[in-house]
Design a protein around this motif. Structure first.
Motif, PDB file in Angstrom:
ATOM      1  N   VAL A  91       0.875  -1.372   0.059  1.00 50.84           N
ATOM      2  CA  VAL A  91       0.088  -0.113  -0.302  1.00 50.84           C
ATOM      3  C   VAL A  91       0.931   1.607  -0.512  1.00 50.84           C
ATOM      4  O   VAL A  91       0.212   2.384  -0.972  1.00 50.84           O
ATOM      5  N   LEU A  92       2.631   1.373   0.565  1.00 52.19           N
ATOM      6  CA  LEU A  92       2.522   2.183   1.058  1.00 52.19           C
ATOM      7  C   LEU A  92       3.331   2.887  -0.366  1.00 52.19           C
ATOM      8  O   LEU A  92       3.808   4.079  -0.709  1.00 52.19           O
ATOM      9  N   GLN A  93       4.203   1.687  -1.409  1.00 50.48           N
ATOM     10  CA  GLN A  93       4.562   1.240  -2.103  1.00 50.48           C
ATOM     11  C   GLN A  93       3.538   2.330  -3.710  1.00 50.48           C
ATOM     12  O   GLN A  93       4.020   3.205  -4.055  1.00 50.48           O
ATOM     13  N   ILE A  94       1.908   1.890  -3.229  1.00 50.97           N
ATOM     14  CA  ILE A  94       1.618   2.409  -4.769  1.00 50.97           C
ATOM     15  C   ILE A  94       1.223   4.001  -4.686  1.00 50.97           C
ATOM     16  O   ILE A  94       1.097   4.589  -4.754  1.00 50.97           O
ATOM     17  N   ARG A  95       0.709   4.365  -2.677  1.00 52.83           N
ATOM     18  CA  ARG A  95       0.460   5.560  -2.207  1.00 52.83           C
ATOM     19  C   ARG A  95       2.466   6.673  -2.460  1.00 52.83           C
ATOM     20  O   ARG A  95       2.203   7.381  -3.127  1.00 52.83           O
ATOM     21  N   SER A  96       2.967   5.758  -2.815  1.00 53.17           N
ATOM     22  CA  SER A  96       4.790   6.842  -2.813  1.00 53.17           C
ATOM     23  C   SER A  96       4.740   6.700  -4.706  1.00 53.17           C
ATOM     24  O   SER A  96       5.204   7.885  -4.781  1.00 53.17           O
ATOM     25  N   ARG A  97       4.321   5.580  -5.273  1.00 52.39           N
ATOM     26  CA  ARG A  97       4.132   6.236  -6.395  1.00 52.39           C
ATOM     27  C   ARG A  97       3.031   7.625  -7.850  1.00 52.39           C
ATOM     28  O   ARG A  97       3.355   8.350  -7.984  1.00 52.39           O
ATOM     29  N   SER A  98       2.142   7.287  -6.312  1.00 60.90           N
ATOM     30  CA  SER A  98       1.067   8.540  -6.777  1.00 60.90           C
ATOM     31  C   SER A  98       2.033   9.949  -6.806  1.00 60.90           C
ATOM     32  O   SER A  98       1.641  11.142  -7.388  1.00 60.90           O
ATOM     33  N   ARG A  99       2.582   9.919  -5.398  1.00 64.06           N
ATOM     34  CA  ARG A  99       3.028  10.828  -4.740  1.00 64.06           C
ATOM     35  C   ARG A  99       4.035  11.418  -5.779  1.00 64.06           C
ATOM     36  O   ARG A  99       4.359  13.100  -6.244  1.00 64.06           O
ATOM     37  N   GLN A 100       5.520  10.508  -6.770  1.00 66.00           N
ATOM     38  CA  GLN A 100       6.068  11.027  -7.486  1.00 66.00           C
ATOM     39  C   GLN A 100       5.145  11.416  -8.798  1.00 66.00           C
ATOM     40  O   GLN A 100       6.285  12.197  -9.402  1.00 66.00           O
ATOM     41  N   LYS A 108       2.705  13.058  -8.744  1.00 71.37           N
ATOM     42  CA  LYS A 108       2.151  14.046  -7.949  1.00 71.37           C
ATOM     43  C   LYS A 108       0.556  14.164  -8.109  1.00 71.37           C
ATOM     44  O   LYS A 108      -0.353  15.477  -8.461  1.00 71.37           O
ATOM     45  N   ASP A 109       0.777  13.288  -7.891  1.00 73.50           N
ATOM     46  CA  ASP A 109      -1.359  12.494  -7.958  1.00 73.50           C
ATOM     47  C   ASP A 109      -1.304  12.806  -6.519  1.00 73.50           C
ATOM     48  O   ASP A 109      -2.100  11.138  -5.726  1.00 73.50           O
ATOM     49  N   TRP A 110      -1.652  14.078  -6.212  1.00 76.48           N
ATOM     50  CA  TRP A 110      -1.893  13.766  -4.488  1.00 76.48           C
ATOM     51  C   TRP A 110      -3.118  13.724  -4.222  1.00 76.48           C
ATOM     52  O   TRP A 110      -3.284  13.107  -2.784  1.00 76.48           O
ATOM     53  N   GLU A 111      -4.042  13.816  -4.940  1.00 75.77           N
ATOM     54  CA  GLU A 111      -5.492  13.292  -4.550  1.00 75.77           C
ATOM     55  C   GLU A 111      -5.702  11.602  -4.403  1.00 75.77           C
ATOM     56  O   GLU A 111      -6.219  11.231  -3.516  1.00 75.77           O
ATOM     57  N   MET A 112      -4.705  10.640  -5.198  1.00 74.36           N
ATOM     58  CA  MET A 112      -5.206   9.139  -4.784  1.00 74.36           C
ATOM     59  C   MET A 112      -3.905   8.892  -3.264  1.00 74.36           C
ATOM     60  O   MET A 112      -4.529   8.158  -2.988  1.00 74.36           O
ATOM     61  N   ALA A 113      -3.180  10.050  -3.437  1.00 72.68           N
ATOM     62  CA  ALA A 113      -1.994   9.589  -2.208  1.00 72.68           C
ATOM     63  C   ALA A 113      -2.848   9.881  -0.866  1.00 72.68           C
ATOM     64  O   ALA A 113      -2.892   9.131  -0.062  1.00 72.68           O
ATOM     65  N   ASP A 114      -3.767  10.976  -1.198  1.00 70.71           N
ATOM     66  CA  ASP A 114      -4.429  10.844   0.529  1.00 70.71           C
ATOM     67  C   ASP A 114      -5.445  10.708  -0.084  1.00 70.71           C
ATOM     68  O   ASP A 114      -6.343  10.443   1.277  1.00 70.71           O
ATOM     69  N   PHE A 115      -6.490  10.263  -0.887  1.00 68.42           N
ATOM     70  CA  PHE A 115      -7.113   9.086  -0.388  1.00 68.42           C
ATOM     71  C   PHE A 115      -7.235   7.639  -0.283  1.00 68.42           C
ATOM     72  O   PHE A 115      -7.736   6.914   0.760  1.00 68.42           O
ATOM     73  N   ILE A 116      -5.697   7.419  -0.787  1.00 68.17           N
ATOM     74  CA  ILE A 116      -4.869   5.842   0.321  1.00 68.17           C
ATOM     75  C   ILE A 116      -5.313   5.656   1.682  1.00 68.17           C
ATOM     76  O   ILE A 116      -5.671   5.592   2.374  1.00 68.17           O
ATOM     77  N   ARG A 117      -4.774   7.394   1.559  1.00 63.20           N
ATOM     78  CA  ARG A 117      -3.994   7.687   3.486  1.00 63.20           C
ATOM     79  C   ARG A 117      -5.939   7.824   4.072  1.00 63.20           C
ATOM     80  O   ARG A 117      -5.713   6.825   4.939  1.00 63.20           O
ATOM     81  N   ASP A 118      -6.664   8.375   3.726  1.00 61.07           N
ATOM     82  CA  ASP A 118      -7.846   8.636   4.292  1.00 61.07           C
ATOM     83  C   ASP A 118      -8.305   7.144   4.469  1.00 61.07           C
ATOM     84  O   ASP A 118      -9.008   7.029   5.240  1.00 61.07           O
ATOM     85  N   VAL A 119      -8.633   6.288   2.949  1.00 58.11           N
ATOM     86  CA  VAL A 119      -9.303   5.091   3.432  1.00 58.11           C
ATOM     87  C   VAL A 119      -8.949   4.684   4.960  1.00 58.11           C
ATOM     88  O   VAL A 119      -8.971   3.586   5.364  1.00 58.11           O
ATOM     89  N   MET A 120      -7.299   4.281   4.297  1.00 59.32           N
ATOM     90  CA  MET A 120      -7.084   3.566   5.512  1.00 59.32           C
ATOM     91  C   MET A 120      -7.109   4.089   6.838  1.00 59.32           C
ATOM     92  O   MET A 120      -7.155   2.874   7.762  1.00 59.32           O
TER      93      MET A 120
END
Length: 477
Positions: A434-443, A445-457
């Motif tokens: 999960v953290l790897q997927i979120r890290s790629r989203s941040r790289q 600059k897909d901040w919406e997806m990164a925040d979505f993963i954080r909020d769902v968890m």
């Protein structure tokens, strides 16, 4: 609305009027301590704990007595199987009871009397029944003469002939009448036994509840509770021997019975072998989820057990806990909102929820409808939190009301049970992914997806924190 409860004796709802103003004397049949208690027993314990809590919420001082049957045929048989002395076996499962009771958030009884500690009281009552002609001795055994008690059957509504046809009756030609039941049993080799006027022996099952309820609550106490399977013969026999001993005085004012917990529409019971112990359920579900499930249906309606319903209960409880948590986060934010309209809406929602909750519970403790009041309040709170960045006094009061009403049902909405992780290694592997997927989203600059993963968890109780050394996670305590 005044409190009404369904009285099995009269087969109708009655306005509750206790023996003493603002005091309630309540006796609930406890477990026979030869095994862990099963989920069907658990329903009874949770239901009457809920009833007790609501009475306390209404301002009553509740004296709650729940016994332990620690000498019985089943205990003796199980002791032989386990190679344990019966009384030691009984004590073992008394201790195990308290562990499971704690998991279900059952309040300890005011008194938890044991049958083996009240033998003299039982002997005194049995002798009194013999003296009045309602009991008779045969070769060291003592029986109650049911045909000498005119009101026998008034709780179950059965005639003696009906009972003969449908009851489990011990075959004993020495009885004067087939439905006569044992008050005292002559000792057999190797069994626990006590001295009595009729020789060494031990009490029958029914007499113990008479002795202990009279000792700790007195005649005419308010509520006698148990599962519907106890109405006959156990409670019927209790009434006969107690009111016979008291020479017509009322034993208990209100009789309350919860319906069965079933599996595939068949009663859950140890004798049928179709049961789960609460201890087994606790392996996969927190006690708070089991409790939430058991109270999700009105106590007099059958409740069919299956895993899917438990999963649904877990999701429902998590919805309420999430509402409380989101409100708490808003309350802890710096700043406040003084929108009068929002304040008024939240305060009204809290007031409406309390009114609906009390209306449901005053109508024979309808916990299912009480749940609806909690969810409606939670829905209003969620809407407010989503639309407003900061707290208000109205949100504080709404959250306080939701937590308080949850506590009346024995639910801690502010402090959810810790998430149980059966396989920590697998959990770590999943979260690394999960953290790897979120890290790629941040790289990217897909901040919406990164925040979505954080909020769902976070909603699932797992906190993700970004640090200079990279993201890390932890289970929220």
């Amino acid at each position: 609305m005044s409190l009404k409860l369904y009285n099995t004796m009269t087969r109708q709802k009655e306005q509750f009027q206790p023996r003493e103003s603002k005091k309630v004397a309540m006796y609930v049949c406890g477990p026979t301590t030869y095994n862990y208690f099963h989920a069907g027993n658990g329903r009874m314990f949770v239901v009457f704990d809920m009833i007790r809590r609501y009475l306390m919420y209404k301002g009553y001082e509740v004296r709650y007595v729940q016994n332990f049957t620690d000498v019985d045929d089943k205990i003796i048989q199980r002791g032989n199987v386990e190679g344990m002395e019966p009384l030691a076996l009984g004590q073992k499962y008394i201790e195990e009871y308290f562990k499971d009771a704690l998991a279900l958030n059952l309040l300890p009884a005011t008194v938890h009397p044991k049958a083996t500690e009240h033998i003299p009281e039982m002997i005194e009552i049995i002798q009194g029944l013999i003296n009045t002609g309602l009991g008779y001795e045969v070769e060291g055994d003592v029986y109650f003469a049911v045909d000498h008690f005119p009101d026998y059957g008034k709780l179950s509504g059965r005639t003696l002939e009906d009972m003969k046809a449908g009851a489990r009756v011990e075959v004993d030609e020495r009885k004067h009448y087939p439905m006569d039941f044992a008050l005292w049993k002559k000792a057999k080799p190797g069994e626990p036994a006590w001295e009595s006027p009729w020789g060494l022996g031990r009490p029958g099952w029914h007499i113990e509840c008479t002795a202990m309820s009279l000792k700790y609550l007195g005649a005419g106490f308010d509520i006698h509770g148990g599962g519907e399977d106890l109405a006959f013969p156990h409670h019927e026999n209790e009434i006969a021997q107690t009111e016979g001993y008291l020479k017509g005085q009322t034993f208990a004012r209100y009789w309350m019975h919860n319906a069965f917990l079933t599996i595939n529409q068949e009663k859950m019971s140890k004798s049928l072998g179709n049961f789960f112990t609460v201890r087994e359920l606790l392996v996969n579900y927190p006690g708070e989820v089991i409790r939430f499930y058991l109270l999700g249906t009105h106590y007099r309606s059958p409740l069919d057990f299956n895993d899917q319903n438990l999963v649904m209960a877990q999701k429902g409880l998590e919805r309420l806990q999430t509402s409380v948590r989101l409100a708490q986060e808003a309350i802890e934010r710096v700043g406040s909102l003084n929108n009068e309209q929002s304040q008024a809406e939240l305060l009204k929602a809290a007031s409406d929820a309390r009114e609906a909750f009390e209306k449901a519970m005053d109508d024979d403790f309808n916990s299912a409808l009480a749940y609806a009041a909690l969810f409606e309040l939670a829905k209003t709170m969620n809407g407010y939190v989503q639309e407003h960045p900061a707290s208000s006094e109205g949100l504080v009061q709404a959250q306080k009301t939701l937590i308080e009403l949850g506590e009346v049902l024995g639910l801690d909405l502010l402090h959810p049970a810790n998430i149980q992780v059966e396989n920590e290694e697998m959990m770590t592997q999943i979260m690394d992914a999960v953290l790897q997927i979120r890290s790629r989203s941040r790289q990217k600059k897909d901040w919406e997806m990164a925040d979505f993963i954080r909020d769902v968890m976070k909603e699932k109780g797992i906190l993700i924190e970004d640090t200079p050394q990279g993201a890390r996670w932890q289970i929220k305590k």
